[in-house]
Structures are given as C-alpha cells and as structure tokens.
Design a protein around this motif. Structure first.
Motif, mmCIF file in Angstrom:
data_model
loop_
_atom_site.group_PDB
_atom_site.id
_atom_site.type_symbol
_atom_site.label_atom_id
_atom_site.label_comp_id
_atom_site.label_asym_id
_atom_site.label_seq_id
_atom_site.Cartn_x
_atom_site.Cartn_y
_atom_site.Cartn_z
ATOM 1 N N ARG A 1 0.855 -1.184 0.000
ATOM 2 C CA ARG A 1 0.000 0.000 0.000
ATOM 3 C C ARG A 1 0.897 1.242 0.000
ATOM 4 O O ARG A 1 1.819 1.350 0.805
ATOM 5 N N PHE A 2 0.624 2.163 -0.922
ATOM 6 C CA PHE A 2 1.377 3.404 -1.043
ATOM 7 C C PHE A 2 0.491 4.570 -0.626
ATOM 8 O O PHE A 2 -0.693 4.607 -0.979
ATOM 9 N N LYS A 3 1.068 5.522 0.102
ATOM 10 C CA LYS A 3 0.338 6.721 0.519
ATOM 11 C C LYS A 3 1.278 7.905 0.440
ATOM 12 O O LYS A 3 2.417 7.835 0.891
ATOM 13 N N LEU A 4 0.764 9.026 -0.124
ATOM 14 C CA LEU A 4 1.557 10.252 -0.233
ATOM 15 C C LEU A 4 1.085 11.275 0.788
ATOM 16 O O LEU A 4 -0.124 11.523 0.918
ATOM 17 N N VAL A 5 2.042 11.878 1.491
ATOM 18 C CA VAL A 5 1.755 12.925 2.470
ATOM 19 C C VAL A 5 2.593 14.153 2.140
ATOM 20 O O VAL A 5 3.798 14.045 1.897
ATOM 21 N N VAL B 1 1.682 20.276 4.692
ATOM 22 C CA VAL B 1 0.231 20.369 4.889
ATOM 23 C C VAL B 1 -0.283 18.946 5.074
ATOM 24 O O VAL B 1 -0.860 18.348 4.164
ATOM 25 N N ARG B 2 -0.056 18.388 6.253
ATOM 26 C CA ARG B 2 -0.364 16.976 6.512
ATOM 27 C C ARG B 2 -1.850 16.647 6.398
ATOM 28 O O ARG B 2 -2.217 15.505 6.166
ATOM 29 N N PRO C 1 1.146 25.692 -3.480
ATOM 30 C CA PRO C 1 0.897 27.030 -4.002
ATOM 31 C C PRO C 1 1.985 28.057 -3.669
ATOM 32 O O PRO C 1 2.082 29.084 -4.332
ATOM 33 N N ASN C 2 2.791 27.794 -2.652
ATOM 34 C CA ASN C 2 3.763 28.806 -2.194
ATOM 35 C C ASN C 2 5.152 28.216 -2.054
ATOM 36 O O ASN C 2 5.661 28.052 -0.955
ATOM 37 N N GLY C 3 5.813 27.907 -3.146
ATOM 38 C CA GLY C 3 7.164 27.356 -3.089
ATOM 39 C C GLY C 3 7.157 25.851 -2.897
ATOM 40 O O GLY C 3 6.114 25.212 -2.825
ATOM 41 N N ALA C 4 8.335 25.280 -2.804
ATOM 42 C CA ALA C 4 8.494 23.828 -2.691
ATOM 43 C C ALA C 4 7.982 23.309 -1.355
ATOM 44 O O ALA C 4 8.100 23.985 -0.326
ATOM 45 N N HIS C 5 7.403 22.117 -1.389
ATOM 46 C CA HIS C 5 7.008 21.398 -0.177
ATOM 47 C C HIS C 5 7.766 20.081 -0.145
ATOM 48 O O HIS C 5 8.237 19.590 -1.172
ATOM 49 N N SER C 6 7.839 19.496 1.042
ATOM 50 C CA SER C 6 8.449 18.186 1.223
ATOM 51 C C SER C 6 7.337 17.134 1.214
ATOM 52 O O SER C 6 6.378 17.234 1.984
ATOM 53 N N TYR C 7 7.469 16.149 0.321
ATOM 54 C CA TYR C 7 6.473 15.087 0.192
ATOM 55 C C TYR C 7 7.098 13.760 0.579
ATOM 56 O O TYR C 7 8.277 13.521 0.323
ATOM 57 N N GLU C 8 6.273 12.892 1.175
ATOM 58 C CA GLU C 8 6.769 11.595 1.624
ATOM 59 C C GLU C 8 5.817 10.481 1.192
ATOM 60 O O GLU C 8 4.628 10.513 1.524
ATOM 61 N N TRP C 9 6.360 9.521 0.451
ATOM 62 C CA TRP C 9 5.630 8.301 0.125
ATOM 63 C C TRP C 9 5.929 7.286 1.210
ATOM 64 O O TRP C 9 7.081 7.120 1.624
ATOM 65 N N GLY D 1 5.848 -4.641 7.267
ATOM 66 C CA GLY D 1 6.935 -3.671 7.298
ATOM 67 C C GLY D 1 6.520 -2.386 6.621
ATOM 68 O O GLY D 1 5.480 -2.325 5.966
ATOM 69 N N GLU D 2 7.354 -1.369 6.805
ATOM 70 C CA GLU D 2 7.049 -0.056 6.243
ATOM 71 C C GLU D 2 8.349 0.619 5.808
ATOM 72 O O GLU D 2 9.363 0.503 6.483
ATOM 73 N N ALA D 3 8.279 1.305 4.679
ATOM 74 C CA ALA D 3 9.426 2.058 4.170
ATOM 75 C C ALA D 3 8.932 3.435 3.755
ATOM 76 O O ALA D 3 7.776 3.594 3.343
ATOM 77 N N LYS D 4 9.807 4.444 3.854
ATOM 78 C CA LYS D 4 9.440 5.816 3.501
ATOM 79 C C LYS D 4 10.522 6.436 2.631
ATOM 80 O O LYS D 4 11.688 6.102 2.763
ATOM 81 N N ALA D 5 10.076 7.344 1.750
ATOM 82 C CA ALA D 5 11.017 8.091 0.905
ATOM 83 C C ALA D 5 10.470 9.496 0.732
ATOM 84 O O ALA D 5 9.267 9.675 0.510
#
Length: 129
Positions: A58-62, A66-67, A97-105, A119-123
C-alpha cells in the motif's frame, strides 16, 4: 569443530535484517504550483528488502508541509522484483501554491489486501525540486 559451527550459526542469526527500503523519482509530472492537484499516474517505485510473505504493498503520499491534505495512494499486488512500475495506481499530484514542499511516500508491505502489516518504508522528495 562443532563449537565453531554453533558459533558461526549464532553469529548469522544475530545479524540485523536488511531494512525495507523505498525510493522514487517524480517522473514526467506536469508542473503544478496552483494548490489544485491533478489526478495523475503514480511514479515508478524502487524497492529493496521487501519483507518475506508480502502479497500487497500500500502506497500513501503525504505533504509534510500540509499533513491534513489527502493526496491518496493505492494498493498493488506484489509478485516480487525490485520495482513497481509507473502508473500502477492514480493519486493527487503534488501541487504546492507557495514554493516547494516536502512530500513523503510510505510503502506498507502487507500479507493481505486489507492488513497484515509486515513492514514499512518511507522516501521523501521536494516538489518542485
């Protein structure tokens, strides 16, 4: 000689398991900085050390800035290998909308379609880069 074999076997058991690992590239996303994400095909994901017994991932993007915004994700059947190909599912693209954000899969390895977390992995990556 027997003692050496026992010690060798114990040492092998004591080695830490390799961590489940995830990486990705955004791929050919159309630039989006309006704050209104598009529904797009998922990027290609590279995986290492997927836990034994994994049947689904299962993949999820955050958006780490803006969590509360739900970018979604998807679940794919896992048949082995080192890659989940681009376009395996659809999600809401990064579009700050206002510059770069940090995203995590987050990739969650599961033994069943709806659970059995193994298990779980993040990038993480910034968007735009």
């Amino acid at each position: 000689m027997r003692h050496l074999a026992i010690i060798s076997a114990f040492c092998l058991l004591a080695l830490p398991a390799q961590a489940f690992d995830l990486s990705f590239e955004w791929g050919p996303l159309k630039l989006c900085t309006s704050g209104k994400p598009n529904t797009v095909a998922s990027p290609a994901f590279r995986l290492k050390n997927v836990p034994d017994g994994t049947k689904f991932i299962r993949f999820k993007l955050v958006d780490r800035n803006v969590r509360s915004y739900n970018h979604g994700g998807g679940t794919v059947a896992w048949k082995g290998g080192a890659q989940v190909p681009a376009g395996a599912f659809k999600y809401k693209s990064p579009c700050p909308p206002n510059g770069a954000h940090s995203y995590e899969w987050t990739a969650t390895a599961m033994s069943k379609n709806n659970g059995g977390k193994l298990g779980e992995a993040k990038a993480r990556r910034n968007y735009p880069e």
